[in-house]
Enzyme design. Structure first.
Site, PDB file in Angstrom:
ATOM      1  N   HIS A 482       0.835  -1.210   0.000  1.00 39.96           N
ATOM      2  CA  HIS A 482       0.000   0.000   0.000  1.00 39.96           C
ATOM      3  C   HIS A 482       0.869   1.260   0.000  1.00 39.96           C
ATOM      4  O   HIS A 482       0.704   2.146  -0.849  1.00 39.96           O
ATOM      5  CB  HIS A 482      -0.917  -0.016   1.227  1.00 39.96           C
ATOM      6  CG  HIS A 482      -1.794   1.185   1.372  1.00 39.96           C
ATOM      7  ND1 HIS A 482      -3.130   1.172   1.046  1.00 39.96           N
ATOM      8  CD2 HIS A 482      -1.526   2.452   1.809  1.00 39.96           C
ATOM      9  CE1 HIS A 482      -3.644   2.386   1.276  1.00 39.96           C
ATOM     10  NE2 HIS A 482      -2.691   3.174   1.742  1.00 39.96           N
ATOM     11  N   GLU A 483       1.789   1.329   0.953  1.00 38.00           N
ATOM     12  CA  GLU A 483       2.633   2.529   1.060  1.00 38.00           C
ATOM     13  C   GLU A 483       3.556   2.664  -0.158  1.00 38.00           C
ATOM     14  O   GLU A 483       3.836   3.776  -0.605  1.00 38.00           O
ATOM     15  CB  GLU A 483       3.447   2.492   2.356  1.00 38.00           C
ATOM     16  CG  GLU A 483       2.623   2.479   3.636  1.00 38.00           C
ATOM     17  CD  GLU A 483       1.634   3.640   3.747  1.00 38.00           C
ATOM     18  OE1 GLU A 483       1.859   4.700   3.126  1.00 38.00           O
ATOM     19  OE2 GLU A 483       0.620   3.485   4.457  1.00 38.00           O
ATOM     20  N   HIS A 486       1.885   4.579  -2.889  1.00 33.78           N
ATOM     21  CA  HIS A 486       2.030   6.034  -2.763  1.00 33.78           C
ATOM     22  C   HIS A 486       3.384   6.483  -3.302  1.00 33.78           C
ATOM     23  O   HIS A 486       3.489   7.484  -4.029  1.00 33.78           O
ATOM     24  CB  HIS A 486       1.915   6.450  -1.287  1.00 33.78           C
ATOM     25  CG  HIS A 486       0.531   6.449  -0.740  1.00 33.78           C
ATOM     26  ND1 HIS A 486      -0.517   7.100  -1.363  1.00 33.78           N
ATOM     27  CD2 HIS A 486       0.017   5.894   0.396  1.00 33.78           C
ATOM     28  CE1 HIS A 486      -1.613   6.942  -0.642  1.00 33.78           C
ATOM     29  NE2 HIS A 486      -1.319   6.212   0.418  1.00 33.78           N
ATOM     30  N   HIS A 489       3.582   6.479  -7.022  1.00 38.41           N
ATOM     31  CA  HIS A 489       2.796   7.598  -7.548  1.00 38.41           C
ATOM     32  C   HIS A 489       3.695   8.837  -7.632  1.00 38.41           C
ATOM     33  O   HIS A 489       3.684   9.579  -8.617  1.00 38.41           O
ATOM     34  CB  HIS A 489       1.599   7.855  -6.629  1.00 38.41           C
ATOM     35  CG  HIS A 489       0.528   8.715  -7.223  1.00 38.41           C
ATOM     36  ND1 HIS A 489      -0.634   9.024  -6.555  1.00 38.41           N
ATOM     37  CD2 HIS A 489       0.425   9.343  -8.423  1.00 38.41           C
ATOM     38  CE1 HIS A 489      -1.390   9.802  -7.314  1.00 38.41           C
ATOM     39  NE2 HIS A 489      -0.763  10.015  -8.448  1.00 38.41           N
TER      40      HIS A 489
END
Length: 700
Positions: A482-483, A486, A489
């Site tokens: 998940h992290e 980020h 991105h």
């Protein structure tokens, strides 16, 4: 060291665990780097380069020097922005201005919560306050705003701007407007005063939300004292103990940890009043209307419609989930079988484990940290042509010796940026997994080069031991993915302006790339590439992955309904002022949107720290999950390692940061414009059982 040499300079070391059997596959360099214990490097000759390579930050006093430099540059750039001819140069000056302040403020924002040295934390806190005050003044600088308004009010000039430049100009103008730039002097000063007051209230609430409560030792049965922190004649309760198998421990923790603090109640009430007053002052119906402009949802009315529709669609499934939990509690505790709010997390976990045998310790040996990092490296290589390369940080570059540094390198574009991995548990370190932007990417007109983004990923994993590397539970592994979503991105954005780089986009879009990574983390075709036993090299069985995926659906409707309740509460708090206390609102919304009874003399809202960073936008998690679900099912479920789809995803959704309307990015990826009904259906369909899992289980 040259850029070329730097890229090639990564750790090539073998695992420290020598008892591994012969059939273990050799780890890649990045896998080996994270499965090896960190070595303390003592080099008295090597120069301290400062945190993140910023020379001033070799000591706490350097923050003041960095702040002074940034403020001098700010004065120069304000002058430039106010005097240049209206056009692209105006927007570039604004972005340089924003970049100069963000590079210091964002770094300080991270250091003040993560650095182990209190002197560094204190210096960083002062910098945050100083830069924050300057930003508030700039947002109400009439002359600065006028230069931007001249540009945007001229149709001929606007027509010559490229879409990204026009969008960034509009975003800067929006920042002025929500700060009250259009008001007369008296009202503008009032807006500034409210901003300053809110900074203090936000900080006060955040601190209070995480403080433990305490109760006299004599008030709790003696045999339960060992579950809580000892404080002399008091017992300290610093959390909900939601995973405790003891009903009474969970109940005590719930009642004490959520017992209302009168000062914090007043703080929250005042905070919400100030937010509403500020929103009205600058021309919005409520703080919710102000916060949601520019998001996918656009308005509070749309958000409430989404949440109500989702509640209606889930109602039958939610009722069944609560019935299952009630039956389980009756089975475990026949004398006290009423289902209470402190039971939900524990009982849903019991039901999952009982039905699918997903004990984390069965999975952890297959999920060493090095294996997971190797898996991420393989995934990014196949989807985007990107590699993660481990580098040795220079002296003083990192804040703890166990922080790892990764260079992110594209096969044709070269170095894209850096990710610092602060993964291990440390005293005084925040326990929440999170992503920090330290420096945003942007094209530097002044140097003719791209400013490389720098981010930090913070987790709280156990340290490796003498006999084993760091082993992750499935939940830890998903959080890591998940992290890293980020982080990628930020790395893959390559936006022209740093004001809209990477995760600097609408909140209900910013979580899409990270949640999408959770789907990759639980797909066997992805896991089979890296999940192997750290001792034997055996791959994680497919049936175990299938059971893990199906287990998430157990009580899934009730879990979503709990999130709906939180999101609704957030919306109501940020709507027009209520003639009731925040606790009375909580009680009513809990009854209407959750279903489990409110517990007297508790105030859960005082622990709802998301009200600060996600005020009026907590729904974003649900909406982002709906979008991620649609993208996964339509674009990746057939082949999660498809390079063409990976490139399309990068170009349509990751490349733009906040420079493009979020719904247009979703539309570009899905090649259709989804409705609120589509979002709801995507979330509900996630709960449908996969019967292949039952077949696989019966065969195995």
């Amino acid at each position: 060291m040259s850029a070329c040499k730097r890229l090639l300079y990564f750790v090539r070391q073998r695992s420290l665990w020598t008892h591994v059997r012969r059939n273990v596959t050799t780890w890649s360099p990045v896998g080996a780097a994270f499965n090896a214990k960190p070595h303390r490097r003592l080099n008295l000759i090597e120069k301290n380069v400062g945190l993140f390579g910023v020379p001033e930050l070799s000591c706490p006093a350097g923050f003041q020097a960095a702040t002074e430099t940034a403020l001098k540059n700010t004065e120069r750039l304000v002058g430039k922005a106010c005097s240049c001819s209206p056009g692209v140069e105006t927007v570039e000056s604004f972005d340089q201005l924003s970049d100069g302040l963000c590079k210091v403020a964002d770094l300080a924002d991270f250091v003040k919560v993560a650095h182990p040295d209190p002197a560094f934390r204190e210096a960083a806190e002062k910098t945050c306050i100083e830069i924050g005050t300057v930003v508030e003044k700039l947002n109400t600088n009439v002359k600065l705003c006028k230069s931007l308004k001249i540009l945007l009010d001229n149709p001929d000039i606007v027509a010559k701007l490229d879409p990204n430049t026009r969008k960034v100009a509009e975003l800067f103008m929006f920042d002025f407007e929500i700060s009250g730039i259009h008001l007369d002097d008296k009202l503008r000063k009032e807006a500034v005063a409210l901003h300053v007051k809110l900074l203090d209230l936000n900080n006060e609430f955040l601190v209070g939300a995480h403080l433990p409560n305490r109760i006299a030792r004599s008030a709790i049965p003696e045999h339960l004292h060992l579950h809580f922190a000892d404080e002399g004649s008091f017992i300290q309760v610093g959390g909900l103990h939601a995973d405790s198998p003891d009903d009474l421990v969970r109940e005590i923790a719930y009642r004490i940890y959520l017992y209302p603090n009168a000062d914090l109640v007043d703080c929250l009430e005042e905070l919400l009043k100030c937010r509403y007053k500020l929103a009205k002052l600058v021309g919005y119906d409520s703080y919710g209307h102000r916060a949601l402009k520019g998001t996918m949802a656009k308005t509070p009315e749309t958000v409430m419609s989404f949440l109500q529709l989702l509640t209606d669609k889930l109602s039958d499934r939610t009722a069944k989930d609560f019935k299952m939990m009630r039956n389980m509690k009756k089975k475990l505790n026949p004398r006290n079988s009423e289902l209470m709010p402190w039971d939900h997390p524990y009982l849903s976990g019991v039901l999952r484990a009982e039905r699918y045998n997903i004990e984390p310790s069965l999975y952890s040996p297959y999920l060493s940290l090095g294996a997971c990092m190797e898996g991420l490296n393989n995934l990014f290589s196949q989807l985007y042509g990107v590699s993660l390369m481990s580098e040795h940080p220079s002296a003083g570059e990192v804040w703890s010796e166990d922080v790892r540094k990764l260079a992110v390198v594209h096969e044709t574009e070269g170095l894209l940026g850096y990710i610092y991995c602060d993964f291990y548990h440390r005293q005084h370190k925040p326990q929440q997994d999170c992503h920090f932007t330290i420096r945003g990417g942007r094209w530097c007109q002044e140097t003719g080069q791209y400013q490389l983004p720098v981010v930090v990923l913070m987790l709280s994993l156990p340290h490796p031991t003498k006999s084993a590397p760091t082993l992750l539970t499935p939940g830890m592994m998903e959080n890591l993915f998940h992290e890293m979503g980020h982080a990628m991105h930020s790395m893959l954005g390559r936006t022209r302006y740093q004001h809209v780089t990477g995760t600097r986009c609408a909140t209900d879009f910013a979580e899409v790339p990270s949640i999408l990574m959770e789907y990759f983390a639980t797909d066997y075709r992805v896991l089979s590439q890296f999940a192997r036993h750290y001792e034997t090299g055996q791959p994680l069985p497919e049936s175990m992955v299938a059971r893990l995926c199906e287990s998430k659906k157990v009580c899934g409707a009730a879990d979503i309904q709990l999130q709906i309740f939180y999101a609704v509460l957030d919306q109501i708090y940020h709507s027009k002022p209520q003639s009731r206390s925040t606790t009375e609102i909580l009680k009513e919304m809990q009854q209407k949107f959750y279903g489990l009874p409110y517990t007297p003399n508790t105030a859960w809202q005082l622990r709802f720290s998301h009200l600060i960073g996600y005020g009026a936008k907590y729904y974003s998690y649900l909406m982002s999950r709906a979008v991620a679900s649609m993208v996964w099912k339509q674009c990746f479920v057939q082949d999660p390692l498809n390079r063409d789809m990976g490139e399309r995803y990068r170009q349509e959704m990751l490349a733009h940061g906040g420079a493009k309307e979020p719904m247009l990015m979703v539309e570009g990826m899905l090649q259709r414009r989804p409705t609120m009904e589509d979002f709801v259906d995507a979330l509900v369909s996630e709960l449908n059982p996969n019967f292949e899992t039952f077949i696989m289980d019966s065969e195995s």
